[in-house]
Design an enzyme around this catalytic site. Structure first.
Site, PDB file in Angstrom:
ATOM      1  N   ASP A 196     -21.177  26.000   4.167  1.00  0.00           N
ATOM      2  CA  ASP A 196     -20.672  25.234   3.032  1.00  0.00           C
ATOM      3  C   ASP A 196     -20.178  26.234   2.003  1.00  0.00           C
ATOM      4  O   ASP A 196     -20.969  26.944   1.384  1.00  0.00           O
ATOM      5  CB  ASP A 196     -21.797  24.374   2.458  1.00  0.00           C
TER       6      ASP A 196
ATOM      7  N   ASN B 163      -8.236  30.316   4.648  1.00  0.00           N
ATOM      8  CA  ASN B 163      -7.539  29.034   4.712  1.00  0.00           C
ATOM      9  C   ASN B 163      -8.353  27.892   4.115  1.00  0.00           C
ATOM     10  O   ASN B 163      -7.783  26.978   3.529  1.00  0.00           O
ATOM     11  CB  ASN B 163      -7.207  28.702   6.176  1.00  0.00           C
TER      12      ASN B 163
ATOM     13  N   TYR C 147      -6.884  21.848  -8.242  1.00  0.00           N
ATOM     14  CA  TYR C 147      -6.436  22.466  -6.996  1.00  0.00           C
ATOM     15  C   TYR C 147      -5.311  23.455  -7.264  1.00  0.00           C
ATOM     16  O   TYR C 147      -5.326  24.585  -6.771  1.00  0.00           O
ATOM     17  CB  TYR C 147      -5.974  21.374  -6.038  1.00  0.00           C
TER      18      TYR C 147
ATOM     19  N   LYS D  75      -5.525  27.517  -6.594  1.00  0.00           N
ATOM     20  CA  LYS D  75      -4.631  28.202  -5.668  1.00  0.00           C
ATOM     21  C   LYS D  75      -3.901  29.347  -6.354  1.00  0.00           C
ATOM     22  O   LYS D  75      -3.648  30.401  -5.747  1.00  0.00           O
ATOM     23  CB  LYS D  75      -3.634  27.207  -5.063  1.00  0.00           C
TER      24      LYS D  75
END
Length: 257
Positions: A63, A90, A162, A166
Site C-alpha cells: 500500500d 507508474n 492529482y 503529478k
C-alpha cells in the site's frame, strides 16, 4: 532496433491495470526480469505477467499510502536480484472528488492521499534506487509515468490534487536527472494525454462524457496503454542517454507545447 532487455531487472509499480499492466507485459515480452508491484488487485498483476518464463517475474504487494510498506517493498525487491536496473514509477491515484467546491474534510483527505501515493511513495523509491546505484558505482534508469495535467492543468475540477501531485513528482524526477547525469543515472518523464484506462474513463464521466472528450482529440481516439509501454521499453534500454531529463508527450497532438 532490438528491444531485447534480457539481463535487466525492471520494477514496475501499479502493474495490475492500465498503463502499468501494459508496461509489465511489454517488459516481460522484451525479456526483462520484472518485479511487479500491486496494491490490491493481484489477479490483474498476474494477468499482466502471464507470459513470463519461470523465474522471470515476481509479484510484490504494498500500500503506497503507507511509507513503511514502501520501505518494505523496496527491501523485498532488492532482495530478489543482485541489481535493479530500471525503476518505472507508474502507480498513482486520481480521486474524482476533493475539488474546490467540495467540503474541506474531503479536500484534506484527497490531498493527503494524493501526495502520499503520487509523490512521497515514488520519490522514496527513486531515492532508494539512486542511492543503490551510487553505492555500487553503477548506472540505472528511472522512468516516471506522468501526465499532461502537470503542465496544462486538469479540466476535471476534482482532479486538482492529482494534477499538483503529478507536477511535483515530475519536478523531482527532473532534479535527479540534472544532478546525476554524470553518474550515469538517467531519468525521464512520460506524459500521456487521455489514455484508455479506468482513471481516464472515470474522469471523462465528470467532464462531459467519453464522446465529448474524444471529440476534442485530433486523432479522434484515446492513447492505447500499449503505446506508452512500448516507449518505456525503448527508454529502459538506456540507449537514449541524451533524452535524460526530458518530458516526452504522448497525446496524439491534443496538446502541443
Amino acid at each position: 532496433m532490438s528491444h531485447n532487455l534480457q539481463g535487466k531487472t525492471v520494477i514496475v509499480t501499479g502493474a495490475s491495470k492500465g498503463i502499468g499492466a501494459a508496461t509489465a507485459k511489454a517488459m516481460v515480452e522484451a525479456g526483462a526480469n520484472v518485479i511487479a508491484h500491486y496494491g490490491g488487485d493481484r489477479a490483474g498483476a498476474e494477468a499482466a505477467l502471464a507470459a513470463a518464463r519461470p523465474g522471470q517475474a515476481h509479484l510484490l504487494q504494498a500500500d503506497f499510502g503507507d511509507m513503511k510498506q514502501v520501505d518494505r517493498f523496496w527491501s523485498e525487491a532488492a532482495g530478489i536480484c543482485e541489481k535493479i536496473d530500471v525503476l518505472i514509477n507508474n502507480a498513482g491515484i486520481m480521486r474524482q472528488s476533493g475539488g474546490i467546491a467540495d467540503p474541506i474534510e474531503e479536500w484534506d483527505k484527497v490531498w493527503q492521499e494524493a501526495m502520499a501515493v503520487n509523490v512521497h511513495a515514488p520519490a522514496r523509491l527513486m531515492r532508494f534506487a539512486v542511492q543503490s546505484w551510487l553505492d555500487a558505482g553503477c548506472s540505472g534508469s528511472i522512468i516516471g509515468i506522468g501526465s499532461w495535467v502537470s503542465t496544462r492543468g486538469s479540466s476535471n475540477p476534482g482532479a486538482i490534487a492529482y494534477a499538483a501531485s503529478k507536477a511535483a513528482i515530475a519536478a523531482a524526477t527532473k532534479t535527479v536527472a540534472r544532478n546525476h547525469a554524470a553518474d550515469g543515472i538517467l531519468a525521464y518523464v512520460i506524459a500521456p494525454g487521455v489514455v484508455r484506462t479506468r482513471m481516464s474513463e472515470e474522469s471523462a464521466a465528470r467532464t462531459g462524457g467519453e464522446a465529448a472528450v474524444t471529440a476534442n482529440l485530433p486523432m479522434g481516439e484515446w492513447v492505447p496503454p500499449e503505446e506508452i509501454a512500448d516507449l518505456a521499453v525503448y527508454l529502459a534500454h538506456g540507449r537514449a542517454r541524451h533524452l535524460t531529463g526530458s518530458t516526452i508527450d504522448i497525446n496524439g497532438a491534443a496538446y502541443i507545447r
